[in-house]
Design an enzyme around this catalytic site. Structure first.
Site, PDB file in Angstrom:
ATOM      1  N   ARG A  82       0.834  -1.204   0.000  1.00  0.00           N
ATOM      2  CA  ARG A  82       0.000   0.000   0.000  1.00  0.00           C
ATOM      3  C   ARG A  82       0.871   1.258   0.000  1.00  0.00           C
ATOM      4  NH1 ARG A  82      -2.316   1.512   3.889  1.00  0.00           N
ATOM      5  NH2 ARG A  82      -1.313   0.239   5.484  1.00  0.00           N
TER       6      ARG A  82
ATOM      7  N   LYS B 115      -8.616  -2.429   0.545  1.00  0.00           N
ATOM      8  CA  LYS B 115      -8.584  -1.545   1.699  1.00  0.00           C
ATOM      9  C   LYS B 115      -9.423  -0.283   1.485  1.00  0.00           C
ATOM     10  CE  LYS B 115      -6.203  -4.128   4.406  1.00  0.00           C
ATOM     11  NZ  LYS B 115      -6.933  -4.825   5.513  1.00  0.00           N
TER      12      LYS B 115
ATOM     13  N   HIS C 286     -10.826  -4.807  11.999  1.00  0.00           N
ATOM     14  CA  HIS C 286      -9.717  -5.420  11.268  1.00  0.00           C
ATOM     15  C   HIS C 286      -9.341  -6.669  12.049  1.00  0.00           C
ATOM     16  CE1 HIS C 286      -5.341  -5.142   9.652  1.00  0.00           C
ATOM     17  NE2 HIS C 286      -6.103  -5.849   8.844  1.00  0.00           N
TER      18      HIS C 286
ATOM     19  N   SER D  90      -0.379  -6.972  10.825  1.00  0.00           N
ATOM     20  CA  SER D  90       0.345  -7.921   9.987  1.00  0.00           C
ATOM     21  C   SER D  90       1.521  -8.524  10.753  1.00  0.00           C
ATOM     22  CB  SER D  90       0.854  -7.214   8.728  1.00  0.00           C
ATOM     23  OG  SER D  90       1.590  -8.078   7.916  1.00  0.00           O
TER      24      SER D  90
ATOM     25  N   LYS E  75      -2.734 -13.373  13.029  1.00  0.00           N
ATOM     26  CA  LYS E  75      -4.196 -13.281  12.916  1.00  0.00           C
ATOM     27  C   LYS E  75      -4.769 -14.359  11.998  1.00  0.00           C
ATOM     28  CE  LYS E  75      -5.413  -9.421  11.041  1.00  0.00           C
ATOM     29  NZ  LYS E  75      -5.797  -9.721   9.656  1.00  0.00           N
ATOM     30  N   THR E  76      -4.193 -14.480  10.806  1.00  0.00           N
ATOM     31  CA  THR E  76      -4.683 -15.477   9.853  1.00  0.00           C
ATOM     32  C   THR E  76      -4.333 -16.888  10.303  1.00  0.00           C
ATOM     33  OG1 THR E  76      -4.531 -13.917   8.010  1.00  0.00           O
ATOM     34  CG2 THR E  76      -4.543 -16.256   7.457  1.00  0.00           C
TER      35      THR E  76
ATOM     36  N   ASP F 239      -9.971 -11.352   7.777  1.00  0.00           N
ATOM     37  CA  ASP F 239      -9.391 -10.009   7.834  1.00  0.00           C
ATOM     38  C   ASP F 239     -10.336  -8.878   8.236  1.00  0.00           C
ATOM     39  OD1 ASP F 239      -6.972  -8.513   7.531  1.00  0.00           O
ATOM     40  OD2 ASP F 239      -7.755  -7.674   5.682  1.00  0.00           O
TER      41      ASP F 239
ATOM     42  N   ARG G 194       1.568 -12.162  -1.903  1.00  0.00           N
ATOM     43  CA  ARG G 194       0.179 -12.349  -1.491  1.00  0.00           C
ATOM     44  C   ARG G 194      -0.555 -13.348  -2.382  1.00  0.00           C
ATOM     45  NH1 ARG G 194      -1.866  -9.711   3.281  1.00  0.00           N
ATOM     46  NH2 ARG G 194      -0.348  -8.084   3.773  1.00  0.00           N
TER      47      ARG G 194
END
Length: 537
Positions: free
Chosen positions: A63, A204, A223, A241, A245-246, A260, A326
């Site tokens: 980003r 996003k 988030h 990140s 989390k994932t 997410d 990704r």
């Protein structure tokens, strides 16, 4: 001019509504195979072994946070948290840039996907994604929810996102920082993106729109990832990140709602998306088999993953293009994914941090006030050597609400909603450190994932809810003294340091950073939240 439109279904709400009546051809709601074909014919992407599409984004592999500006206009101006994250751009600059963008597309081809953002039919947003490249349209098709064919006939978007990577801004004329721009305009219900091929800007942008709109409906945008146990108990995992989390939510014994972005309404918790956007650098088949398998499937879009041009074989460990490789894929590619994307109210909220200072305990139970404090803080630590300019030690990072770049409103708005929902539903809240133990980065070691999973599972199944605890003297956190499957001596981080005085010094340093960061919120929270702040013991 009548635009030639190709595709199985197209809305009567035409492109002329967004100034695009002069494009040469519009490919409307193409299927995944059709978008593959168009991407490959145009040389936008390559086909890898197993069937995924591999696209390269050039110099912009993440980003462009510093190139995002929100259009300053009367309808939303008073609601925006203006500052370092949400920077203003004047409406006339937006209008001029949008017109140049539309002129640039005159006679050219574009791809259109009409999608829903939000699995809850009562709270979803109708979004139109218009892209210059076919592979970006496939990304949008993967990431968002597909309307039924009959719903496309009269689809009228509430927001439109227009991404044209080959069109660049002129900063001197257009008021941007560089040739790259990401400009949401809440009055025009339009986001324009140019100068960058990074697909995450689309995702996003939709998240930022929902983060602005949903609080007015008493819905907390989050988030986070969400999963559900066999008993029907849902759990929310907040985290930036690199915090897990994932990984931690993708538990084979639980149903995945999403990885997410979610909303917490008065009726449910629901996924904003219909797909996943997982980081795949060094992805292991042994550690994360479900996500690994998606990198071998037709329909997955891989961004900046290195591929052998002759064999099509992928090298997931090659970071020569970027660390931020990704995979975008439909959520149904994960075997235990929810078919509805909707779950009941959470029983537990997990806040994840990767503390590279080795100070925070591997798990601790939070009071509601501490939960609001740590939600507003949004702490993790970046490691020395992973980013240019970080120096020789970890760098404390505070991203309020675990997603500051995507929060247009003041963080207190989101924290208030979280506090109300935690209190209403009696939710258990936990702080989990997936970072370092036995010392800071360079001295200690990363918390074993097996121990973290055991601690999280014990929190979620109720084992730790009423466990005996001891109080951390610096952060005031309730640390369990035992947990099945985890050595008791690691539960208090001070015990894992050979040099106890060094631990105390580092803990005081981190406490100071927390206090300094939270000064920006002291006028917006109740005294009980302020009293829950860490202290120099």
């Amino acid at each position: 001019m009548i635009v030639e439109q190709i595709g199985p279904r197209k809305s009567s709400y035409g492109l002329d509504r967004n100034g695009l009546g002069n494009v040469g051809k519009a490919y409307w709601n193409l299927s995944t195979p059709a978008l593959y074909r168009e991407s490959l014919l145009r040389g936008e992407a390559s086909l890898a072994a197993g069937g995924p599409l591999v696209a390269l984004t050039g110099q912009h592999t993440g980003r462009s946070a510093n190139d995002k500006f929100i259009v300053k206009e009367p309808g939303s101006e008073k609601n925006i948290w203006w500052g370092k994250v949400n920077k203003p751009i004047e409406a006339d600059k937006f209008a001029g840039l949008h017109k140049k963008m539309c002129d640039y597309l005159s006679g050219k081809e574009v791809f259109v996907q009409d999608c829903y953002a939000g699995a809850d039919a009562n709270n979803r947003l109708r979004v139109r994604i218009i892209t210059e490249c076919a592979w970006h349209n496939l990304f949008a098709r993967n990431m968002f929810i597909q309307p039924a064919p009959e719903e496309l006939e009269n689809f009228e978007p509430e927001f439109t996102i227009l991404q044209v990577p080959s069109f660049e801004a002129d900063p001197a004329v257009d008021g941007t920082r560089s040739e790259v721009f990401v400009l949401p305009n809440f009055a025009e219900k339009l986001v324009i993106i140019g100068g960058t091929s990074y697909a995450g800007e689309i995702k996003k942008s939709v998240f930022s729109i929902l983060n602005y709109l949903l609080p007015e409906k008493n819905i907390l945008p989050m988030h986070c990832s969400v999963n559900v146990s066999e008993e029907g108990n849902s759990s929310v995992f907040f985290g930036l990140s690199g915090t897990g989390k994932t990984t931690l939510s993708a538990d084979a014994s639980k149903m995945l709602i999403g990885d997410d972005e979610h909303g917490w309404s008065d009726d449910s918790v629901f996924n904003f998306e219909g797909g996943c956007y997982a980081k795949v650098i060094n992805l292991s088949k042994e550690a994360e088999p479900e996500i690994y398998e998606t990198t071998r499937r037709f329909g997955t879009v891989l961004e900046n993953v290195v591929m052998d041009p002759d064999t099509g074989e992928l090298d997931l460990e090659d970071n020569s293009l970027t660390e931020n490789t990704r995979a975008s894929y439909p959520i149904e590619f994960i075997p235990n994914a929810s078919e509805t994307g909707v779950a009941g109210f959470p029983t537990n909220v997990i806040m994840l941090t990767a503390d590279a200072f080795g100070v925070l305990p591997p798990i601790s139970k939070l009071t509601p006030e501490q939960a609001m404090y740590h939600f507003l803080s949004g702490y993790t630590a970046k490691l020395a050597g992973t980013e240019k300019g970080l120096g020789n030690e970890p760098q404390a990072t505070f991203s309020t609400c675990f997603g500051a770049p995507f929060m247009p409103r003041h963080p207190a708005v989101y924290a208030k909603l979280l506090g109300e929902k935690i209190a209403k539903h009696g939710v258990n809240c936990w702080l989990v450190n997936t970072g370092w133990t036995g010392g800071e980065y360079g001295t200690g070691h990363r918390m074993p994932i097996g121990h973290t999973r055991a601690l999280v599972n014990a929190a979620l199944d109720g084992t730790l809810a009423n466990a005996q605890t001891e109080k951390d003297p610096f952060f005031g956190l309730a640390m369990p003294t035992s947990c099945p499957g985890v050595p008791s001596d690691i539960l208090n981080p001070r015990n894992t340091w050979a040099d106890k005085e060094a631990y105390d010094t580092k803990a005081k340093d981190l406490v100071t950073r927390f206090i300094e960061n939270f000064e920006q919120f002291t006028d917006y929270v109740e005294d009980d939240v302020l009293k829950s702040a860490p202290k120099i013991a």
